[in-house]
Design an enzyme around this catalytic site. Structure first.
Site, PDB file in Angstrom:
ATOM      1  N   GLY A 151       0.826  -1.205   0.000  1.00  0.00           N
ATOM      2  CA  GLY A 151       0.000   0.000   0.000  1.00  0.00           C
ATOM      3  C   GLY A 151       0.855   1.247   0.000  1.00  0.00           C
ATOM      4  N   GLY A 211       5.732   5.198  -8.540  1.00  0.00           N
ATOM      5  CA  GLY A 211       6.508   3.994  -8.873  1.00  0.00           C
ATOM      6  C   GLY A 211       5.570   2.789  -8.985  1.00  0.00           C
ATOM      7  N   HIS A 212       4.702   2.616  -7.973  1.00  0.00           N
ATOM      8  CA  HIS A 212       3.709   1.529  -8.054  1.00  0.00           C
ATOM      9  C   HIS A 212       2.814   1.749  -9.265  1.00  0.00           C
ATOM     10  CE1 HIS A 212       4.268   1.541  -3.489  1.00  0.00           C
ATOM     11  NE2 HIS A 212       4.609   0.316  -3.849  1.00  0.00           N
ATOM     12  N   GLN A 233      15.800  -7.165  -3.615  1.00  0.00           N
ATOM     13  CA  GLN A 233      14.534  -7.903  -3.504  1.00  0.00           C
ATOM     14  C   GLN A 233      14.152  -8.504  -4.859  1.00  0.00           C
ATOM     15  OE1 GLN A 233      10.803  -6.542  -1.360  1.00  0.00           O
ATOM     16  NE2 GLN A 233      10.248  -5.835  -3.404  1.00  0.00           N
TER      17      GLN A 233
HETATM   18  O1  PAF Z   1       8.281  -4.245  -2.095  1.00  0.00           O
HETATM   19  C1  PAF Z   1       7.325  -4.387  -1.299  1.00  0.00           C
HETATM   20  O2  PAF Z   1       6.430  -3.526  -1.189  1.00  0.00           O
HETATM   21  C2  PAF Z   1       7.262  -5.629  -0.428  1.00  0.00           C
HETATM   22  O3  PAF Z   1       8.524  -6.048  -0.049  1.00  0.00           O
HETATM   23  C3  PAF Z   1       6.477  -6.790  -1.092  1.00  0.00           C
HETATM   24  C4  PAF Z   1       7.144  -7.275  -2.346  1.00  0.00           C
HETATM   25  C5  PAF Z   1       5.048  -6.318  -1.416  1.00  0.00           C
HETATM   26  C6  PAF Z   1       6.375  -7.965  -0.105  1.00  0.00           C
HETATM   27  O4  PAF Z   1       5.720  -7.597   1.065  1.00  0.00           O
END
Ligand code: PAF
Length: 257
Positions: free
Chosen positions: A28, A33-34, A150
């Site tokens: 959230g 970026g999202h 990540q």
């Molecule tokens: O990048 C994020 O927002 C978090 O690390 C993810 C990939 C949603 C996992 O909780």
């Protein structure tokens, strides 16, 4: 756009979906970026699924979890505007019915960079991403390269466990002064926001890692690490702001001198 809080309902509904599915997992506090990940998924797939879940197992600092911004109404508005079809919002009890007895741990790269001072962080990330991927059964899942480590670990996990999903890495979206978009930027006040803007600028400079660390410290930032490997410079810093500490990360590709 339809939202699901009950994962049993979602799993039953997922079986009825046809066509290619794109997935954007988030915690959230959505930003541009999202937005770019969601946009790309909408363009490349028949159906786009967004997850919103603030995953407690990846926070090694309880204060960081408590301070994590929550902007659900605005998030849903943005998702709808972009054309997201479904939003899943699981709760802890359902997602972690095992009480976190089962975990996905990577034992090398996850201990470096952000893993050095955040014990358990990537185990939390990989475990929740595996659960979410199994819930969504996406053809493609989109991750921002601001969280480069990540992205690499998730991609490697998908390969290692033969997951039938393409892990797509997307370019970091930046503010005008170069600051990488991050949900945590919402926590910065005017002074710390100005300081945070220096991070990207210094990472891109021709200074050595040691010199960059010195400059960041001189600005009053606490440096977790600045490390260059394979022509990419990675950094994490902590900015103090109004009794809060805000952790920011970034990475940039370096040009040959
Ligand atoms: O990048 C994020 O927002 C978090 O690390 C993810 C990939 C949603 C996992 O909780």
């Amino acid at each position: 756009m339809r939202t699901f809080e009950n994962m049993q309902e979602w799993v039953a509904f997922r079986k009825t979906l046809e066509g290619s599915v794109g997935f954007v997992p988030t915690m959230g506090a959505l930003h541009a970026g999202h937005g770019s990940l969601l946009q790309r998924s909408v363009e490349e797939n028949d159906v786009t699924v967004l997850s919103i879940y603030v995953n407690p197992t990846q926070f090694n600092d309880p204060k960081d979890l408590a301070n994590y911004p929550d902007t659900l109404d605005a998030d849903l508005e943005l998702a709808q505007k972009i054309g997201v079809d479904y939003v899943i919002m699981p709760g802890y009890a359902e997602l972690y019915a095992d009480n976190y007895r089962y975990q996905i741990t990577e034992s090398e790269f996850s201990r470096e960079l952000c893993g050095q001072n955040r014990p358990g962080h990537f185990t939390g990330v990989l475990t929740v991403v595996m659960k979410l991927l199994n819930l969504v059964h996406a053809n493609r899942a989109y991750f921002g390269k601001k969280d480069y480590q990540q992205f690499q670990l998730v991609k490697d996990m998908a390969l290692t466990f033969f997951l039938d999903v393409e892990i797509v890495g997307c370019a970091t979206i930046r503010e005008k002064d170069g600051l990488a978009m991050s949900s945590r930027n919402k926590l910065l006040d005017a002074r710390s926001r100005r300081l945070a803007g220096q991070l990207n600028c210094l990472l891109r400079s021709h200074r050595s890692d040691a010199e960059v660390i010195e400059q960041l410290q001189a600005l009053g930032l606490t440096v977790d690490y600045v490390i260059t490997r394979e022509r990419r410079r990675f950094a994490a810093v902590v900015v103090e702001c109004a009794e809060k500490t805000v952790r920011l990360i970034d990475n940039v590709g370096l040009q040959k001198a």
